[in-house]
Write an enzyme that holds these catalytic residues in place. Structure first.
Site, short mmCIF file in Angstrom:
data_model
loop_
_atom_site.label_atom_id
_atom_site.label_comp_id
_atom_site.label_asym_id
_atom_site.label_seq_id
_atom_site.Cartn_x
_atom_site.Cartn_y
_atom_site.Cartn_z
N HIS A 15 -8.12 32.28 -27.49
CA HIS A 15 -9.37 32.68 -28.15
C HIS A 15 -10.35 33.39 -27.22
CE1 HIS A 15 -10.35 28.80 -26.38
NE2 HIS A 15 -11.63 29.09 -26.51
N ASP A 16 -10.39 32.99 -25.95
CA ASP A 16 -11.35 33.60 -25.03
C ASP A 16 -10.70 34.57 -24.05
OD1 ASP A 16 -13.70 32.60 -26.01
OD2 ASP A 16 -13.79 30.87 -24.66
N LYS A 20 -12.50 37.38 -22.19
CA LYS A 20 -13.37 37.18 -21.03
C LYS A 20 -12.83 37.89 -19.79
CE LYS A 20 -15.65 32.92 -22.43
NZ LYS A 20 -15.73 31.46 -22.23
N HIS A 32 -16.69 39.44 -25.59
CA HIS A 32 -15.37 38.87 -25.30
C HIS A 32 -14.50 38.74 -26.55
CE1 HIS A 32 -17.05 34.91 -26.51
NE2 HIS A 32 -15.81 34.48 -26.61
N HIS A 85 -14.32 33.41 -33.84
CA HIS A 85 -14.59 32.01 -33.50
C HIS A 85 -16.05 31.72 -33.14
CE1 HIS A 85 -13.63 33.38 -29.31
NE2 HIS A 85 -14.37 32.37 -28.91
N HIS A 86 -16.90 32.76 -33.14
CA HIS A 86 -18.33 32.51 -32.92
C HIS A 86 -19.19 32.91 -34.13
CE1 HIS A 86 -17.98 31.14 -28.79
NE2 HIS A 86 -17.20 32.18 -28.50
N ASP A 139 -13.08 23.66 -31.30
CA ASP A 139 -13.57 24.21 -30.03
C ASP A 139 -14.91 23.56 -29.66
OD1 ASP A 139 -13.71 25.95 -27.84
OD2 ASP A 139 -14.61 27.58 -28.99
C1 SIN Z 1 -17.58 31.14 -24.95
O1 SIN Z 1 -16.93 31.81 -25.73
O2 SIN Z 1 -17.15 30.07 -24.51
C2 SIN Z 1 -18.90 31.59 -24.46
C3 SIN Z 1 -19.65 32.45 -25.39
C4 SIN Z 1 -20.41 31.71 -26.44
O3 SIN Z 1 -20.58 30.50 -26.33
O4 SIN Z 1 -20.81 32.34 -27.43
FE FE Z 2 -15.45 32.28 -27.11
#
Ligand code: SIN
Ligand code: FE
Length: 359
Positions: free
Chosen positions: A191-192, A195, A220, A244-245, A273
């Site tokens: 998922h990340d 980054k 990201h 996912h955000h 998460d």
């Molecule tokens: C992450 O994806 O862990 C950091 C970015 C966020 O919390 O939006």
């Molecule tokens: Fe993330």
């Protein structure tokens, strides 16, 4: 020139009758293949380990261990599952063909061999195998990168392993399909991955990000989607990576999707998460107890950020897990999963550190 064809391919011929082996060996040698021979099932398994062939011609009827058993074993092993297997059967042996398919065989040929048919099938399966291997390697590269990013991030610890575990059990609890559960678990690692494109002064910054740094950090999810998009096998993971955000009330990123417009699998992943982040120790906070973490999730839901029904399901799932009800337990997922899914996930950071690229 196609480099696939420029390497000599190795073929293992397995038959208990020397005369039958000889015919196949003669035909394939003329075609330019390297040949290895085995006279029995167990000898074939040994040979595969040592010679790592590109294709196996496998007789069905052999004393001791028959061809089906050999095939079954090879297709279960991570190291050998991609080697194509052509069964040699008697003409019109329908039952053998069905069993052959059931235990993972890739094709059939009947004796006596038709030279052209043998040559065409072998050629196409060897080519297919090379393509499958390339795809397999591409997947592994992505998982390694994701793993390496995780280990550079001082915030996350073993976050990914735990996400994979929780994804499996919660996915099963929700009765999701096998492919959905697989995507959730892959999401745990991937998922990340975007980054990798975030500069260190933002990614590794101690303390709060200012607003322009936040805008960079938010990228990201889009970068991650772009990285994984070319691989067809990643298709189901893309919504997790991109969304996912997002938040239920539309205040999240990158698209500001609201409610059921947010892909369900991304909603499920997000709850897992966040829960894991809350219950883990981070440089800036102690680990919250499961009860406290659920309380925070509930507050966030009241604020409009999460899907209330889903959070309700998740809360009762966690409570049941901690009361030992329904035999729900975690801790098996990440250990058993990489083997089952064929993905072993090395963390490359020690290698990179040795090369002197990181502090
Ligand atoms: C992450 O994806 O862990 C950091 C970015 C966020 O919390 O939006
Ligand atoms: Fe993330």
């Amino acid at each position: 020139m196609n480099f696939i064809d420029s390497e000599r391919s190795k073929i293992l011929v397995v038959d208990d009758h020397p005369a039958s082996r000889m015919t196949a060996v003669a035909l394939l040698s003329v075609e330019g293949y390297d040949i290895v021979e085995a006279h029995s099932g167990p000898a074939a398994l040994d040979c595969v380990k040592q010679a790592n062939p590109d294709l196996i011609l496998l007789d069905v009827m052999m004393p001791g261990m028959d061809g089906f058993e050999v095939c079954h074993r090879l297709k279960q092993e991570e190291q050998t599952r991609l080697i194509p297997i052509i069964f040699i059967t008697a003409l019109n042996d329908r039952r053998s063909r069905i069993r052959g398919i059931e235990c993972g065989g890739d094709d059939f040929l009947t004796k006596p061999f038709d030279h052209l048919e043998l040559s065409a099938r072998v050629k196409s399966l060897v080519r297919q195998k090379r393509l499958n291997e390339d795809l397999d390697h591409a997947e592994k590269v992505l998982f390694s990168i994701a793993r390496t990013i995780e280990s550079r991030d001082p915030n996350t610890g073993n976050h990914c392993d735990r996400l994979v575990d929780l994804s499996q059990v919660f996915g099963e609890y929700l009765n999701l399909s096998r492919p959905d559960i697989r995507d959730l678990m892959w999401g745990g690692y991937l998922h990340d991955i975007g980054k990798v494109g975030i500069p260190d002064n933002v990614l590794l910054k101690k303390g709060r990000l200012n607003s322009s740094e936040w805008e960079i950090m938010k990228q990201h999810v889009v970068i991650g989607e772009q990285i994984c998009k070319p691989l067809r096998t990643m298709r189901g993971v893309l919504p997790i990576i991109r969304h996912h955000h997002e938040r239920w009330d539309g205040s999240g990123y990158p698209d500001g999707l609201a409610g059921p417009d947010i892909p369900f699998i991304a909603q499920v992943f997000q709850v897992i998460d966040i829960y894991d982040a809350l219950t883990s120790e981070r440089p800036y906070k102690a680990a919250f107890s499961p009860e406290k973490a659920l309380e925070i999730l509930a507050e966030e839901t009241e604020r409009g950020w999460r899907n209330p029904k889903l959070v309700e399901h998740f809360s009762s799932f966690i409570r049941r897990m901690h009361s030992g009800e329904n035999n729900i337990s975690i801790g098996q997922g990440a250990k058993s999963w990489p083997r089952r899914s064929g993905i072993a996930v090395p963390n490359l950071l020690p290698e990179v550190a040795r090369l002197g690229f990181t502090s």
